[in-house]
Design a protein around this motif. Structure first.
Motif, short mmCIF file in Angstrom:
data_model
loop_
_atom_site.label_atom_id
_atom_site.label_comp_id
_atom_site.label_asym_id
_atom_site.label_seq_id
_atom_site.Cartn_x
_atom_site.Cartn_y
_atom_site.Cartn_z
N ASP A 160 0.80 -1.16 -0.14
CA ASP A 160 -0.06 0.15 0.01
C ASP A 160 1.02 1.34 0.05
N VAL A 161 1.99 1.04 0.89
CA VAL A 161 3.01 2.36 0.69
C VAL A 161 3.45 2.56 -0.53
N GLU A 162 3.82 1.60 -1.42
CA GLU A 162 4.33 1.74 -2.61
C GLU A 162 3.42 2.24 -3.60
N HIS A 163 1.95 1.97 -3.47
CA HIS A 163 1.12 2.09 -4.34
C HIS A 163 0.67 3.53 -4.10
N ILE A 164 0.63 4.06 -3.00
CA ILE A 164 0.19 5.51 -2.78
C ILE A 164 1.31 6.33 -3.36
N MET A 165 2.89 5.87 -3.28
CA MET A 165 3.62 6.73 -3.61
C MET A 165 3.62 6.77 -5.11
N GLU A 166 3.23 5.69 -5.85
CA GLU A 166 3.04 5.47 -7.33
C GLU A 166 1.88 6.26 -7.93
N THR A 167 0.71 6.36 -7.25
CA THR A 167 -0.50 6.94 -7.59
C THR A 167 -0.90 8.03 -7.45
N VAL A 168 -0.53 8.50 -6.34
CA VAL A 168 -1.08 9.79 -5.82
C VAL A 168 0.12 10.80 -5.82
N PRO A 169 -0.46 11.99 -6.95
CA PRO A 169 0.47 13.07 -6.97
C PRO A 169 0.61 13.85 -6.12
N GLY A 170 1.74 14.36 -5.63
CA GLY A 170 2.06 15.44 -4.56
C GLY A 170 2.55 14.78 -3.27
N ILE A 171 2.66 13.41 -3.11
CA ILE A 171 3.12 12.81 -1.90
C ILE A 171 4.65 12.78 -2.01
N GLN A 172 5.16 13.29 -1.02
CA GLN A 172 6.83 13.34 -0.90
C GLN A 172 7.23 12.20 -0.34
N HIS A 173 6.64 11.80 0.93
CA HIS A 173 7.02 10.71 1.56
C HIS A 173 5.95 9.76 1.90
N ALA A 174 5.96 8.36 2.08
CA ALA A 174 5.03 7.61 2.65
C ALA A 174 5.71 6.65 3.28
N THR A 175 5.35 6.47 4.77
CA THR A 175 6.14 5.46 5.53
C THR A 175 5.19 4.95 6.33
N PRO A 176 5.12 3.45 6.59
CA PRO A 176 4.62 2.65 7.36
C PRO A 176 5.03 2.97 8.93
N VAL A 177 4.07 2.53 9.63
CA VAL A 177 4.31 2.55 11.15
C VAL A 177 3.80 1.37 11.98
N LEU A 178 4.50 0.98 12.99
CA LEU A 178 3.62 -0.21 13.66
C LEU A 178 3.86 0.17 15.45
N TRP A 179 3.01 -0.09 16.31
CA TRP A 179 2.95 0.40 17.47
C TRP A 179 2.53 -0.72 18.40
N LYS A 180 2.96 -0.78 19.72
CA LYS A 180 2.55 -1.51 20.56
C LYS A 180 3.16 -1.36 22.08
N GLN A 181 2.31 -1.47 23.04
CA GLN A 181 2.42 -1.13 24.25
C GLN A 181 3.21 -2.20 25.12
N VAL A 182 4.45 -1.93 25.25
CA VAL A 182 5.16 -3.29 25.79
C VAL A 182 5.84 -2.61 26.98
N PRO A 183 6.66 -3.73 27.95
CA PRO A 183 7.46 -3.28 28.93
C PRO A 183 8.79 -2.68 28.66
N VAL A 184 9.29 -1.59 28.93
CA VAL A 184 10.54 -0.92 28.68
C VAL A 184 11.50 -0.68 29.99
N LYS A 185 12.52 -1.31 30.15
CA LYS A 185 12.98 -1.29 31.35
C LYS A 185 14.61 -1.13 31.19
N ASN A 186 15.28 -0.63 32.43
CA ASN A 186 16.80 -0.69 32.53
C ASN A 186 17.23 -1.37 33.83
N ASP A 187 18.32 -1.32 34.31
CA ASP A 187 18.76 -1.95 35.59
C ASP A 187 17.96 -1.17 36.80
N LEU A 188 17.48 -0.17 36.56
CA LEU A 188 16.80 0.69 37.75
C LEU A 188 15.28 0.75 37.70
N HIS A 189 14.79 0.73 36.35
CA HIS A 189 13.21 1.06 36.34
C HIS A 189 12.62 0.15 35.17
#
Length: 412
Positions: free
Chosen positions: A86-115
């Motif tokens: 879909d990203v490539e299709h948008i870049m190829e078919t929609v005039p005026g698009i400069q950049h199109a980039t996919p994104v993923l997200w998820k809530q997950v545990p993030v830690k280091n030695d203290l937190h």
């Protein structure tokens, strides 16, 4: 002739100096109010623009949903899933698009030695930095090489850095995202953050490496930057996605779009309405000062009735008398106007930044209101001042010009 008339106006003002000064102060206060109200409205508009500009106003997002309309033999309720095609299709078919980039997200545990925290982790491509106007405070952003090699590197938000590392240098340190080790290679500059918004604590990792956390076949969204008409481009993006996923372009629930320019336009309507209201209030305030000028000039006409009779007896025409008193009113208006403009400029300089967005958003000082004077504000204010001065001076001037010379000479 004009010199003599204005000379008489100045002499009359000197003769009643206290009364004249009070009237000038009233006019100055009135025009200063008009200018400052318009400057506030202008500053409010700039503050709104600053809030949106941190993301770039040419930003468009598309996010999959569920169809609500039937298409051909397909029933409503079909779940839409984006793919990298879909990203490539948008870049190829929609005039005026400069950049199109996919994104993923998820809530997950993030830690280091203290937190340890549970934060949003985003799988991103390098283009996201340009699309969403991310700026690097320290280190670097994710590169194409990181994506190709599935590197375990991360670029973290400034709030995430503070909570995990405090005042310690975070570059080169290791954090564990969903139990997997990532090396911190960059720290983003802060954006304006409202309440518990997570914008400054997102953990960014390469899109390909996100496969360690979730399936990367189906992006959660596509962010785009563009040039051109935002409405036409948003419609073209929706049409392009409708072709590949077989839904009607009019089906708003199949694909949700986030159009920053559309949101900005809505706020601009509010800003224009506010400026019109403030202009009206300012004009009323100046009108009150104009009524004061009118009353003073009517008193002046009454006190100088015999003088007007003498002038008419010596050959002064009606228009000469009218212009004499009108010029006196306009001189008072002009002096008051210049004083008011100066007062408004001084207030705008010393007022500095007026708390607005920073009261609800961390780092929102750039979107606070400043009293911004502009040539347009000066022009509008001057026009209102001239109209008020002419109206206020015309009534007494007409009364003076219409006096009967015989009755005027007899006046005691």
């Amino acid at each position: 002739m004009l010199k003599d008339i204005f000379g008489q106006a100045i002499e009359a003002m000197r003769h009643n100096l206290r009364r004249t000064m009070i009237t000038i102060i009233g006019m100055a206060w009135g025009i200063a109010t008009v200018v400052l109200l318009l400057a506030y409205g202008n500053g409010f508009g700039k503050a709104i623009e600053a809030i949106f500009s941190q993301w770039g106003t040419n930003l468009l997002g598309a996010f999959p949903g569920k169809t609500s309309e039937q298409v051909g033999g397909s029933k409503a309720g079909v779940i839409i899933k984006f793919t990298l095609d879909d990203v490539e299709h948008i870049m190829e078919t929609v005039p005026g698009i400069q950049h199109a980039t996919p994104v993923l997200w998820k809530q997950v545990p993030v830690k280091n030695d203290l937190h340890i925290f549970t934060w949003e982790t985003d799988g991103v491509m390098p283009e996201i930095a340009d699309v969403q106007k991310w700026s690097i405070g320290q280190g670097r952003f994710i590169t194409a090489e990181d994506v190709n090699s599935r590197a375990h590197v991360t670029v973290i938000g400034p709030e995430a850095k503070d909570k995990l590392f405090g005042g310690v240098d975070a570059l080169g340190q290791t954090i564990r995202v969903n139990g997997i080790a990532f090396q911190v290679v960059g720290i983003l500059k802060p954006k304006m953050q409202e309440g518990d918004d997570n914008v400054n604590r997102i953990i960014n990792i390469p899109y390909s490496t996100m496969s360690d956390i979730k399936d990367i076949k189906y992006p959660d969204g596509i962010w785009m930057s563009y040039q051109g008409n935002h409405t036409q481009i948003a419609q073209a993006v929706r049409k392009a996605l409708a072709q590949t996923h077989h839904f009607k372009p009019t089906d708003k629930t199949a694909v949700f779009t986030a159009d920053i320019m559309e949101q900005l336009a809505q706020f601009q309507i509010i800003t224009i309405a506010l400026q019109v209201l403030l202009t009206f209030i300012g004009a009323l305030t100046l009108g009150i000062a104009g009524i004061g000028l009118m009353n003073i000039m009517l008193v002046s006409v009454q006190q100088r009735t015999k003088e007007i009779g003498v002038e008419k007896a010596l050959g002064a025409r009606r228009k000469d008398i009218l212009f004499q008193f009108l010029s006196e009113a306009m001189v008072i208006t002009g002096i008051g106007g210049m004083g008011g403009m100066l007062l408004a400029w001084l207030v705008s300089v010393f007022a500095g930044r007026i708390t607005f967005y920073s009261a609800i958003a961390k780092g929102g000082e750039a979107a606070d209101i400043r009293l911004i004077l502009s040539p347009t504000i000066v022009l509008v204010s001057t026009t209102i001042l001239i109209v008020v001065g002419l109206v206020s001076g015309m009534v007494p001037a007409l009364k003076a010009s219409r006096l009967n010379p015989i009755d005027a000479l007899r006046y005691e």
